[in-house]
Design an enzyme around this catalytic site. Structure first.
Site, PDB file in Angstrom:
ATOM      1  CB  ILE A 189     -26.945  26.302 -67.087  1.00  0.00           C
ATOM      2  CG1 ILE A 189     -26.806  27.691 -66.451  1.00  0.00           C
ATOM      3  CG2 ILE A 189     -28.199  26.245 -67.942  1.00  0.00           C
ATOM      4  CD1 ILE A 189     -26.618  28.830 -67.453  1.00  0.00           C
ATOM      5  CB  ALA A 190     -29.061  24.882 -62.062  1.00  0.00           C
ATOM      6  CB  VAL A 191     -29.813  30.485 -61.345  1.00  0.00           C
ATOM      7  CG1 VAL A 191     -29.976  31.584 -60.290  1.00  0.00           C
ATOM      8  CG2 VAL A 191     -28.707  30.847 -62.334  1.00  0.00           C
ATOM      9  CG  ASN A 206     -35.991  24.405 -69.820  1.00  0.00           C
ATOM     10  OD1 ASN A 206     -36.278  25.423 -69.195  1.00  0.00           O
ATOM     11  ND2 ASN A 206     -35.145  23.511 -69.378  1.00  0.00           N
ATOM     12  CE1 TYR A 225     -29.314  27.588 -71.789  1.00  0.00           C
ATOM     13  CE2 TYR A 225     -31.173  26.354 -72.642  1.00  0.00           C
ATOM     14  CZ  TYR A 225     -30.185  26.514 -71.705  1.00  0.00           C
ATOM     15  OH  TYR A 225     -30.055  25.608 -70.697  1.00  0.00           O
ATOM     16  CD  GLU A 284     -29.466  16.911 -77.365  1.00  0.00           C
ATOM     17  OE1 GLU A 284     -29.363  15.941 -76.619  1.00  0.00           O
ATOM     18  OE2 GLU A 284     -29.007  16.955 -78.513  1.00  0.00           O
TER      19      GLU A 284
HETATM   20  C1  LIG Z   1     -32.685  28.792 -66.639  1.00  0.00           C
HETATM   21  C2  LIG Z   1     -32.080  29.468 -65.405  1.00  0.00           C
HETATM   22  C3  LIG Z   1     -30.636  28.990 -65.226  1.00  0.00           C
HETATM   23  C4  LIG Z   1     -32.099  31.008 -65.621  1.00  0.00           C
HETATM   24  O1  LIG Z   1     -31.445  31.616 -64.534  1.00  0.00           O
HETATM   25  P1  LIG Z   1     -31.655  33.187 -64.189  1.00  0.00           P
HETATM   26  O2  LIG Z   1     -30.503  33.603 -63.333  1.00  0.00           O
HETATM   27  O3  LIG Z   1     -32.997  33.439 -63.668  1.00  0.00           O
HETATM   28  O4  LIG Z   1     -31.506  33.863 -65.640  1.00  0.00           O
HETATM   29  P2  LIG Z   1     -31.252  35.404 -65.952  1.00  0.00           P
HETATM   30  O5  LIG Z   1     -31.715  36.228 -64.794  1.00  0.00           O
HETATM   31  O6  LIG Z   1     -29.856  35.582 -66.409  1.00  0.00           O
HETATM   32  O7  LIG Z   1     -32.254  35.597 -67.170  1.00  0.00           O
HETATM   33  C5  LIG Z   1     -31.843  35.855 -68.479  1.00  0.00           C
HETATM   34  C6  LIG Z   1     -33.039  36.134 -69.336  1.00  0.00           C
HETATM   35  O8  LIG Z   1     -33.768  34.945 -69.607  1.00  0.00           O
HETATM   36  C7  LIG Z   1     -35.103  35.055 -69.134  1.00  0.00           C
HETATM   37  N1  LIG Z   1     -35.453  33.855 -68.372  1.00  0.00           N
HETATM   38  C8  LIG Z   1     -34.606  33.079 -67.686  1.00  0.00           C
HETATM   39  N2  LIG Z   1     -35.252  32.049 -67.105  1.00  0.00           N
HETATM   40  C9  LIG Z   1     -36.540  32.203 -67.432  1.00  0.00           C
HETATM   41  C10 LIG Z   1     -37.698  31.485 -67.107  1.00  0.00           C
HETATM   42  N3  LIG Z   1     -37.658  30.400 -66.306  1.00  0.00           N
HETATM   43  N4  LIG Z   1     -38.865  31.907 -67.605  1.00  0.00           N
HETATM   44  C11 LIG Z   1     -38.908  33.002 -68.404  1.00  0.00           C
HETATM   45  N5  LIG Z   1     -37.840  33.752 -68.726  1.00  0.00           N
HETATM   46  C12 LIG Z   1     -36.670  33.335 -68.243  1.00  0.00           C
HETATM   47  C13 LIG Z   1     -35.156  36.226 -68.208  1.00  0.00           C
HETATM   48  O9  LIG Z   1     -36.387  36.888 -68.328  1.00  0.00           O
HETATM   49  C14 LIG Z   1     -34.010  37.088 -68.649  1.00  0.00           C
HETATM   50  O10 LIG Z   1     -34.433  38.039 -69.570  1.00  0.00           O
HETATM   51  P3  LIG Z   1     -34.129  39.593 -69.245  1.00  0.00           P
HETATM   52  O11 LIG Z   1     -32.639  39.708 -69.356  1.00  0.00           O
HETATM   53  O12 LIG Z   1     -34.885  40.297 -70.307  1.00  0.00           O
HETATM   54  O13 LIG Z   1     -34.645  39.822 -67.875  1.00  0.00           O
HETATM   55  C15 LIG Z   1     -32.920  29.161 -64.130  1.00  0.00           C
HETATM   56  O14 LIG Z   1     -34.274  29.502 -64.381  1.00  0.00           O
HETATM   57  C16 LIG Z   1     -32.869  27.702 -63.693  1.00  0.00           C
HETATM   58  O15 LIG Z   1     -31.979  27.299 -62.938  1.00  0.00           O
HETATM   59  N6  LIG Z   1     -33.848  26.863 -64.118  1.00  0.00           N
HETATM   60  C17 LIG Z   1     -33.960  25.486 -63.700  1.00  0.00           C
HETATM   61  C18 LIG Z   1     -32.875  24.641 -64.287  1.00  0.00           C
HETATM   62  C19 LIG Z   1     -32.978  24.581 -65.809  1.00  0.00           C
HETATM   63  O16 LIG Z   1     -34.046  24.382 -66.366  1.00  0.00           O
HETATM   64  N7  LIG Z   1     -31.822  24.696 -66.494  1.00  0.00           N
HETATM   65  C20 LIG Z   1     -31.788  24.699 -67.932  1.00  0.00           C
HETATM   66  C21 LIG Z   1     -31.760  23.315 -68.487  1.00  0.00           C
HETATM   67  S1  LIG Z   1     -30.258  22.475 -68.081  1.00  0.00           S
END
Ligand SMILES: CC(C)(COP(=O)(O)OP(=O)(O)OC[C@H]1O[C@@H](n2cnc3c(N)ncnc32)[C@H](O)[C@@H]1OP(=O)(O)O)[C@@H](O)C(=O)NCCC(=O)NCCS
Length: 154
Positions: free
Chosen positions: A76-78, A115, A121, A110
Site C-alpha cells: 500500500i502506498a500514498v 514501520n 493498520y 506483513e
Molecule cells: C502508510 C501510508 C500508506 C499512509 O498513508 P496516508 O494516506 O498518509 O494515511 P492516512 O492519512 O489514511 O492515515 C491514517 C492514520 O494513520 C496514521 N499514519 C499513517 N501514516 C503514518 C506515518 N507515516 N506516521 C505516523 N502516523 C501515520 C495517521 O496519523 C492517521 O491517523 P489519524 O486518522 O488519526 O490522522 C503512507 O505513509 C505511505 O505510503 N508510506 C510509505 C509506503 C509504506 O510504508 N507502505 C506500507 C508498507 S507496504
C-alpha cells in the site's frame, strides 16, 4: 496514454524510501498483476477509484492477493503530496469492502517492524499475530523482523 502500471509506478517511485528495500520494480508489479488472484486499486487525491484509461494523477494504490477464503495486502502506498488526508484508510476500506462482498473473512499483511504504517493498520482493526525474526534486510545490511497482522473482516 497512462495505464494502470504507470499510475501505480508514479506513486511507487515517490512513496518508498530506498533504504528499506520495500519498493517494487515495474517488472515485479507486472509479474504480480498477470496472476489471476492478484489485483490493484488506484485512487486519485479525492479517494476515487481511477480506471486504467483515466488520464488523471494517481495519489495512492493498494495491491492484494487472494487465496481461498483469505486476502493478503501485498503493498500500500500514498504519494507524499497527499498523505495525512485519510487516503491510506480509504484504500484499506476499499479492500475490506471488496473482500467482504466476496465472503472473505480474514485479511493478512506483513510489515517490517517499526514501520509507521502500523498506526494506520491498527486504526483499521488489524492486530499483530506473529513475528518473523530478521526477515527483511535494509540497504546497508541491517536486519529487521517482519510482523504479521490479521484483520477479521466480519
Ligand atoms: C502508510 C501510508 C500508506 C499512509 O498513508 P496516508 O494516506 O498518509 O494515511 P492516512 O492519512 O489514511 O492515515 C491514517 C492514520 O494513520 C496514521 N499514519 C499513517 N501514516 C503514518 C506515518 N507515516 N506516521 C505516523 N502516523 C501515520 C495517521 O496519523 C492517521 O491517523 P489519524 O486518522 O488519526 O490522522 C503512507 O505513509 C505511505 O505510503 N508510506 C510509505 C509506503 C509504506 O510504508 N507502505 C506500507 C508498507 S507496504
Amino acid at each position: 496514454m497512462m495505464d494502470q502500471i504507470d499510475h501505480i509506478m508514479s506513486v511507487m517511485d515517490a512513496a518508498f524510501d530506498p533504504y528499506w528495500g520495500e519498493r517494487w520494480t515495474r517488472r515485479q508489479v507486472l509479474d504480480a498483476l498477470v496472476m489471476p488472484n492478484t489485483g490493484a486499486v488506484v485512487i486519485d487525491e479525492k479517494g476515487r477509484e481511477i480506471l486504467p484509461e483515466h488520464q488523471i494523477r494517481s495519489a495512492g494504490f493498494i495491491l492484494t492477493r487472494s487465496a481461498a477464503d483469505e486476502e493478503e495486502l501485498l503493498l500500500i502506498a500514498v504519494h507524499p503530496d497527499f498523505r495525512g488526508k485519510g487516503l491510506g484508510r480509504r484504500l484499506i476500506a476499499l479492500l475490506t469492502a471488496n473482500a467482504r462482498e466476496r465472503g472473505i473473512a480474514k485479511i493478512f499483511l506483513e510489515m517490517r517492524a517499526n514501520n509507521p504504517a502500523e498506526k494506520l493498520y491498527r486504526k483499521m482493526g488489524f492486530e499483530p499475530i506473529g513475528r518473523r525474526k530478521n526477515y527483511y534486510r535494509t540497504e546497508n545490511g541491517e536486519q529487521l523482523d517482519a510482523i504479521t497482522f490479521a484483520l477479521s473482516n466480519q
